[in-house]
Design a protein around this motif. Sequence first.
Motif, PDB file in Angstrom:
ATOM      1  N   TRP A 114     -22.266 -16.569  22.271  1.00  0.00           N
ATOM      2  CA  TRP A 114     -23.366 -17.288  23.195  1.00  0.00           C
ATOM      3  C   TRP A 114     -22.484 -18.293  24.099  1.00  0.00           C
ATOM      4  O   TRP A 114     -22.691 -18.604  25.447  1.00  0.00           O
ATOM      5  N   LEU A 115     -21.648 -19.049  23.373  1.00  0.00           N
ATOM      6  CA  LEU A 115     -20.998 -20.065  23.953  1.00  0.00           C
ATOM      7  C   LEU A 115     -20.014 -19.334  24.863  1.00  0.00           C
ATOM      8  O   LEU A 115     -19.677 -19.856  26.056  1.00  0.00           O
ATOM      9  N   TYR A 116     -19.253 -18.235  24.579  1.00  0.00           N
ATOM     10  CA  TYR A 116     -18.318 -17.702  25.648  1.00  0.00           C
ATOM     11  C   TYR A 116     -19.220 -17.151  26.706  1.00  0.00           C
ATOM     12  O   TYR A 116     -18.540 -17.037  27.775  1.00  0.00           O
ATOM     13  N   TRP A 117     -20.273 -16.537  26.458  1.00  0.00           N
ATOM     14  CA  TRP A 117     -20.983 -15.845  27.489  1.00  0.00           C
ATOM     15  C   TRP A 117     -21.181 -16.962  28.605  1.00  0.00           C
ATOM     16  O   TRP A 117     -21.312 -17.059  29.653  1.00  0.00           O
ATOM     17  N   PHE A 118     -21.904 -18.181  28.078  1.00  0.00           N
ATOM     18  CA  PHE A 118     -22.284 -19.250  28.950  1.00  0.00           C
ATOM     19  C   PHE A 118     -21.031 -19.668  29.763  1.00  0.00           C
ATOM     20  O   PHE A 118     -21.170 -19.947  30.974  1.00  0.00           O
ATOM     21  N   ALA A 119     -19.854 -19.766  29.240  1.00  0.00           N
ATOM     22  CA  ALA A 119     -18.768 -20.300  29.862  1.00  0.00           C
ATOM     23  C   ALA A 119     -18.482 -19.287  30.911  1.00  0.00           C
ATOM     24  O   ALA A 119     -18.181 -19.807  32.037  1.00  0.00           O
ATOM     25  N   TRP A 120     -18.452 -17.968  30.749  1.00  0.00           N
ATOM     26  CA  TRP A 120     -17.833 -16.924  31.826  1.00  0.00           C
ATOM     27  C   TRP A 120     -19.193 -17.064  32.903  1.00  0.00           C
ATOM     28  O   TRP A 120     -18.974 -16.854  34.048  1.00  0.00           O
ATOM     29  N   ALA A 121     -20.224 -17.105  32.602  1.00  0.00           N
ATOM     30  CA  ALA A 121     -21.562 -17.160  33.643  1.00  0.00           C
ATOM     31  C   ALA A 121     -21.376 -18.102  34.395  1.00  0.00           C
ATOM     32  O   ALA A 121     -21.827 -18.237  35.428  1.00  0.00           O
ATOM     33  N   THR A 122     -21.422 -19.435  33.738  1.00  0.00           N
ATOM     34  CA  THR A 122     -21.019 -20.852  34.522  1.00  0.00           C
ATOM     35  C   THR A 122     -19.865 -21.009  35.368  1.00  0.00           C
ATOM     36  O   THR A 122     -19.919 -21.354  36.619  1.00  0.00           O
ATOM     37  N   THR A 123     -18.902 -20.395  34.774  1.00  0.00           N
ATOM     38  CA  THR A 123     -17.699 -20.250  35.812  1.00  0.00           C
ATOM     39  C   THR A 123     -17.717 -19.310  36.917  1.00  0.00           C
ATOM     40  O   THR A 123     -17.024 -19.441  37.906  1.00  0.00           O
ATOM     41  N   TYR A 124     -18.727 -18.420  36.910  1.00  0.00           N
ATOM     42  CA  TYR A 124     -18.903 -17.512  37.985  1.00  0.00           C
ATOM     43  C   TYR A 124     -19.341 -18.374  39.121  1.00  0.00           C
ATOM     44  O   TYR A 124     -18.824 -18.146  40.445  1.00  0.00           O
ATOM     45  N   ALA A 125     -20.119 -19.315  38.865  1.00  0.00           N
ATOM     46  CA  ALA A 125     -20.658 -20.338  39.748  1.00  0.00           C
ATOM     47  C   ALA A 125     -19.485 -21.079  40.438  1.00  0.00           C
ATOM     48  O   ALA A 125     -19.386 -21.373  41.714  1.00  0.00           O
ATOM     49  N   LEU A 126     -18.625 -21.609  39.332  1.00  0.00           N
ATOM     50  CA  LEU A 126     -17.503 -22.230  40.042  1.00  0.00           C
ATOM     51  C   LEU A 126     -16.533 -21.409  40.721  1.00  0.00           C
ATOM     52  O   LEU A 126     -16.017 -22.012  41.998  1.00  0.00           O
ATOM     53  N   SER A 127     -16.251 -20.425  40.567  1.00  0.00           N
ATOM     54  CA  SER A 127     -15.533 -19.545  41.456  1.00  0.00           C
ATOM     55  C   SER A 127     -16.179 -19.221  42.788  1.00  0.00           C
ATOM     56  O   SER A 127     -15.348 -19.099  44.027  1.00  0.00           O
ATOM     57  N   LEU A 128     -17.395 -18.945  42.865  1.00  0.00           N
ATOM     58  CA  LEU A 128     -18.206 -19.010  44.033  1.00  0.00           C
ATOM     59  C   LEU A 128     -17.847 -20.169  44.979  1.00  0.00           C
ATOM     60  O   LEU A 128     -17.799 -20.072  46.214  1.00  0.00           O
ATOM     61  N   THR A 129     -18.128 -21.328  44.345  1.00  0.00           N
ATOM     62  CA  THR A 129     -17.969 -22.489  45.125  1.00  0.00           C
ATOM     63  C   THR A 129     -16.710 -22.673  45.487  1.00  0.00           C
ATOM     64  O   THR A 129     -16.285 -23.405  46.559  1.00  0.00           O
ATOM     65  N   ALA A 130     -15.595 -22.589  44.462  1.00  0.00           N
ATOM     66  CA  ALA A 130     -14.159 -22.558  45.106  1.00  0.00           C
ATOM     67  C   ALA A 130     -13.819 -21.798  46.227  1.00  0.00           C
ATOM     68  O   ALA A 130     -13.002 -22.376  47.068  1.00  0.00           O
ATOM     69  N   ALA A 131     -14.388 -20.676  46.168  1.00  0.00           N
ATOM     70  CA  ALA A 131     -14.235 -19.783  47.359  1.00  0.00           C
ATOM     71  C   ALA A 131     -14.774 -20.408  48.930  1.00  0.00           C
ATOM     72  O   ALA A 131     -13.752 -20.189  49.819  1.00  0.00           O
ATOM     73  N   GLY A 132     -15.744 -21.202  48.654  1.00  0.00           N
ATOM     74  CA  GLY A 132     -16.372 -21.698  49.719  1.00  0.00           C
ATOM     75  C   GLY A 132     -15.412 -22.958  50.208  1.00  0.00           C
ATOM     76  O   GLY A 132     -15.086 -23.126  51.748  1.00  0.00           O
ATOM     77  N   ILE A 475     -19.953 -29.935  20.558  1.00  0.00           N
ATOM     78  CA  ILE A 475     -21.287 -30.231  20.013  1.00  0.00           C
ATOM     79  C   ILE A 475     -22.384 -29.206  20.031  1.00  0.00           C
ATOM     80  O   ILE A 475     -22.933 -28.705  19.347  1.00  0.00           O
ATOM     81  N   LEU A 476     -22.349 -28.390  21.329  1.00  0.00           N
ATOM     82  CA  LEU A 476     -23.333 -27.324  21.529  1.00  0.00           C
ATOM     83  C   LEU A 476     -22.828 -25.975  20.607  1.00  0.00           C
ATOM     84  O   LEU A 476     -23.786 -25.497  19.932  1.00  0.00           O
ATOM     85  N   PHE A 477     -21.601 -25.929  20.308  1.00  0.00           N
ATOM     86  CA  PHE A 477     -21.166 -24.966  19.411  1.00  0.00           C
ATOM     87  C   PHE A 477     -21.550 -25.226  17.983  1.00  0.00           C
ATOM     88  O   PHE A 477     -22.184 -24.280  17.292  1.00  0.00           O
ATOM     89  N   VAL A 478     -21.596 -26.296  17.492  1.00  0.00           N
ATOM     90  CA  VAL A 478     -22.032 -26.607  16.207  1.00  0.00           C
ATOM     91  C   VAL A 478     -23.530 -26.630  16.253  1.00  0.00           C
ATOM     92  O   VAL A 478     -24.020 -26.102  15.065  1.00  0.00           O
ATOM     93  N   VAL A 479     -24.259 -26.892  17.186  1.00  0.00           N
ATOM     94  CA  VAL A 479     -25.725 -26.859  17.445  1.00  0.00           C
ATOM     95  C   VAL A 479     -26.129 -25.487  17.083  1.00  0.00           C
ATOM     96  O   VAL A 479     -27.060 -25.112  16.396  1.00  0.00           O
ATOM     97  N   LEU A 480     -25.558 -24.451  17.896  1.00  0.00           N
ATOM     98  CA  LEU A 480     -25.845 -23.177  17.939  1.00  0.00           C
ATOM     99  C   LEU A 480     -25.569 -22.636  16.344  1.00  0.00           C
ATOM    100  O   LEU A 480     -26.372 -21.758  15.698  1.00  0.00           O
ATOM    101  N   TRP A 481     -24.255 -22.786  15.838  1.00  0.00           N
ATOM    102  CA  TRP A 481     -24.058 -22.469  14.557  1.00  0.00           C
ATOM    103  C   TRP A 481     -24.983 -22.986  13.611  1.00  0.00           C
ATOM    104  O   TRP A 481     -25.592 -22.139  12.651  1.00  0.00           O
TER     105      TRP A 481
END
Length: 518
Positions: A114-132, A475-481
Amino acid sequence: MVKPDAIPGKGDNNPNSDASSAQQGELQRQLSGRHLNFIAIGGTIGTGFFLGTGTALVKAGPAGCLISYVFVGTVLWSVMVCLGEMATYIPTAGAFSIYASRFVDDSFGFAVGWLYWFAWATTYALSLTAAGLIIQYWNQSFNIGIIIAIFWVVFTIVNYLPVGIYGELEMWLSSLKVITIAGFIVFGICIAAGVGQEGVLGFKYWHDPGAFNEYLAPGGVGKFVGFWAVIIQAAVAYQGAELVGVGAGEARDPRKTVPSAIRVSYWGIMSLFVVTMFLITMTVPSNDPGLLGDSSNASASPLVIAAHRAGVKILPDIINAVLLTAVLSAANSNVYSGSRVLVALADEGQAPALFKKTNRHGIPIYAVIVTAAFGLLGFLNLSADGAKVFNWLLNITGVAGMTTWTSTCVSYLAFMRALKAQGIPRSELPYVSRFQPYTAIYGVFFNVLITLTQGFTVFMDWDTSDFFAAYISLILFVVLWAGHKLWYRKPMVDPATADLVRGRYDLNEERLAADGGV
């Protein structure tokens, strides 16, 4: 998760195999070895490579910077060979969380996935913003919101096309980056040899201003701090190389393509990073004023600064165009990678089964749209308050890659233990790496060390907000686990009963043979 009827080679005798696979809701094996190579390269070489190397040079100096990138490259090697053994034996989409769940602990795999998924999903927003931001280099009047919307639609649609088309597009976008870097390598050699207006450079900048820089502290302590700060920066820059493991579940003949892709992608990425960094240290002094800017376009790239110092004026536009392809390639990979991790989580019962549903092309339709939806977070940057929230979300992505690297090495040690407990010799594996288990132990130690110290500078000049920004992902990783463990109370995986069967490619082949190739 991949239907055995869709295995290339067998499909030659059964032209309807892919169609059959899609009808039954399965991913399809349409990615070749070259696709896997470029998916890894495309996911790794982004704006961080073209822009981040400048700040690294300022912090550590030429020698400290180069040593940092080489060292982190050895840590990446430990991760890749561990991944190689598992991904060729059990090639499955979103491999990291599945291996962690099957060989170590179900809760551990839940947190990693779940942490890895969240990282890539959020990075998608970063990539789109960087393109702008990159497009605004040519025209400041361009509205970033419109650019985000256009590219969001484009890359969301692309990820609904057959995965083979995605692989081809990623290959061509990544090829442009590789060609640019190769061109800079030739250019850098020429400049260092004296072609530019500054004459022969050689190791001039290693002597003045010096091989090592002081960072946040004077003397030897400051030089070590600079070195370690770049260690952490290099670790983030190398992240994405592990995407070979994500694509393994859709690779043709993974016993052959995955080991080859891991070797080629690792040595390709390592060579490009180290050689380029070496030439940057020879052509750009660590005290150049251009390195201190906070620009998100080509003007902040050390490649452009090197060209300016040499008297070449046309390079900024070329580099900016390549930066655009870099972030677009990253955006393409973000949606693909995140959606396949969701499929893996659903396959292990750690996400709604809905995410396993595919269309007739074998594309996980709901996993793609949920992942792509996070790209809309890029609109937060259109307001000052939203930008603060967005930056906090992005801080979560920083350590997600390190936890994935750590989990890969830990899962491999548990994998070896399971093989031994079930009487399966390593010699039977399709791919066997050297120096195990010491390589995996090396990877675990340094990945954990880097993860725990990645925000160490906050302790030198304490700021509570900066502390949480640096460690919120951990912290989020520990909370999820811990949350998953307390809720389900499942024990650690027993090596004697660890699942070493589901998803094995050779067993799929045996099933095909037993069914007469159908």
